[in-house]
Design an enzyme around this catalytic site. Structure first.
Site, short mmCIF file in Angstrom:
data_model
loop_
_atom_site.label_atom_id
_atom_site.label_comp_id
_atom_site.label_asym_id
_atom_site.label_seq_id
_atom_site.Cartn_x
_atom_site.Cartn_y
_atom_site.Cartn_z
N HIS A 18 -23.57 38.40 -23.72
CA HIS A 18 -24.29 37.11 -23.84
C HIS A 18 -24.94 37.00 -25.21
O HIS A 18 -24.91 35.95 -25.86
CB HIS A 18 -25.42 37.03 -22.79
CG HIS A 18 -24.95 36.97 -21.37
ND1 HIS A 18 -25.46 37.79 -20.39
CD2 HIS A 18 -24.04 36.16 -20.75
CE1 HIS A 18 -24.90 37.50 -19.22
NE2 HIS A 18 -24.02 36.52 -19.42
N LYS A 42 -25.47 32.54 -6.12
CA LYS A 42 -25.76 33.97 -6.33
C LYS A 42 -27.23 34.24 -6.01
O LYS A 42 -28.09 33.43 -6.34
CB LYS A 42 -25.56 34.34 -7.81
CG LYS A 42 -24.17 34.22 -8.35
CD LYS A 42 -24.18 34.59 -9.83
CE LYS A 42 -22.87 34.32 -10.53
NZ LYS A 42 -23.00 34.42 -12.00
N ARG A 91 -14.15 35.58 -21.21
CA ARG A 91 -13.84 36.98 -21.49
C ARG A 91 -12.37 37.29 -21.23
O ARG A 91 -11.74 38.04 -21.96
CB ARG A 91 -14.69 37.90 -20.61
CG ARG A 91 -16.15 37.93 -20.98
CD ARG A 91 -16.96 38.50 -19.88
NE ARG A 91 -16.79 37.71 -18.65
CZ ARG A 91 -17.52 37.83 -17.57
NH1 ARG A 91 -18.47 38.71 -17.52
NH2 ARG A 91 -17.31 37.06 -16.52
N SER A 129 -22.83 40.72 -16.02
CA SER A 129 -24.14 41.08 -15.44
C SER A 129 -23.94 41.81 -14.12
O SER A 129 -24.64 42.77 -13.81
CB SER A 129 -24.98 39.83 -15.21
OG SER A 129 -25.23 39.18 -16.42
O1 PNS Z 1 -23.99 32.56 -15.46
P1 PNS Z 1 -23.37 31.72 -14.41
O2 PNS Z 1 -23.95 32.05 -13.05
O3 PNS Z 1 -21.87 31.78 -14.41
O4 PNS Z 1 -23.76 30.20 -14.75
C1 PNS Z 1 -23.38 29.12 -13.93
C2 PNS Z 1 -24.20 27.87 -14.32
C3 PNS Z 1 -25.66 28.19 -14.22
C4 PNS Z 1 -23.87 27.46 -15.73
C5 PNS Z 1 -23.82 26.71 -13.34
O5 PNS Z 1 -24.00 27.15 -12.03
C6 PNS Z 1 -24.67 25.47 -13.61
O6 PNS Z 1 -24.40 24.74 -14.54
N1 PNS Z 1 -25.72 25.25 -12.79
C7 PNS Z 1 -26.61 24.13 -12.93
C8 PNS Z 1 -26.41 23.11 -11.82
C9 PNS Z 1 -25.23 22.19 -12.13
O7 PNS Z 1 -25.22 21.44 -13.07
N2 PNS Z 1 -24.19 22.31 -11.28
C10 PNS Z 1 -22.97 21.57 -11.45
C11 PNS Z 1 -22.11 22.23 -12.53
S1 PNS Z 1 -20.47 21.85 -12.29
#
Ligand code: PNS
Length: 164
Positions: A18, A42, A91, A129
């Site tokens: 990250h 999660k 990745r 992570s």
């Molecule tokens: O590190 P991660 O868990 O892969 O990140 C996922 C994340 C946080 C980027 C995604 O879940 C997100 O954008 N969450 C915010 C809520 C949202 O906008 N959801 C719709 C996205 S399609």
């Protein structure tokens, strides 16, 4: 007008991968906002406040990187920050399907916000992570995968878990 990119994620916890990506982006944009949030899919090891604190501390030397938390939709957060670019890391091919869906949904919600992808340095293509947490929990060496502060935080977390 500043060229701002939002780099969103759960960052539970922030890894060297990250960190690598945020620094790469900081060389391409005027400002990078590392946007830490909950992922409803999660259950996190560190709470939001701890994840933000760790990310801020790791990136404190980077003058054009800011760490913020947000709740709600990512696209709404981007608009509130006047950012029209979202950065995600890729990745391996296995990341692609989920990232493609996320980018498509965000485009449907906000067509003027673009998603771009960067790949981390070769050394970090296998780092996640989830795996870092697992290795730390089982007593493996994570010193080359995370910042020392993250390593300490994970060790404390799992030591306390054993005592509980
Ligand atoms: O590190 P991660 O868990 O892969 O990140 C996922 C994340 C946080 C980027 C995604 O879940 C997100 O954008 N969450 C915010 C809520 C949202 O906008 N959801 C719709 C996205 S399609």
């Amino acid at each position: 007008m500043q060229n701002i990119v939002v780099y969103p994620g759960t960052f539970d916890p922030m890894t060297c991968g990250h960190n690598d990506l945020a620094i790469r982006a900081s060389q391409l944009f005027d400002k990078v906002i590392v946007a830490v949030t909950e992922n409803t899919r999660k259950k996190s090891v560190f709470d939001l406040e701890q994840r933000v604190k760790l990310a801020r501390s790791i990136l404190s030397q980077q003058i054009n990187i800011e760490v913020l938390s947000f709740s709600g939709l990512l696209v709404d957060f981007c608009k509130s920050q006047k950012a029209n670019v979202v950065l995600r890391g890729l990745r391996a091919v296995s990341d692609f399907e989920y990232e493609f869906q996320l980018a498509g949904m965000n485009r449907r919600l906000a067509p003027d916000i673009e998603t771009i992808f960067l790949t981390p340095a070769q050394d970090y293509t296998f780092v996640s992570s989830t795996l870092v947490r697992e290795v730390a929990e089982l007593g493996g060496d994570i010193s080359t995968l995370v910042h020392p502060e993250v390593q300490d935080a994970l060790q404390n977390h799992f030591e306390n878990q054993i005592k509980d």
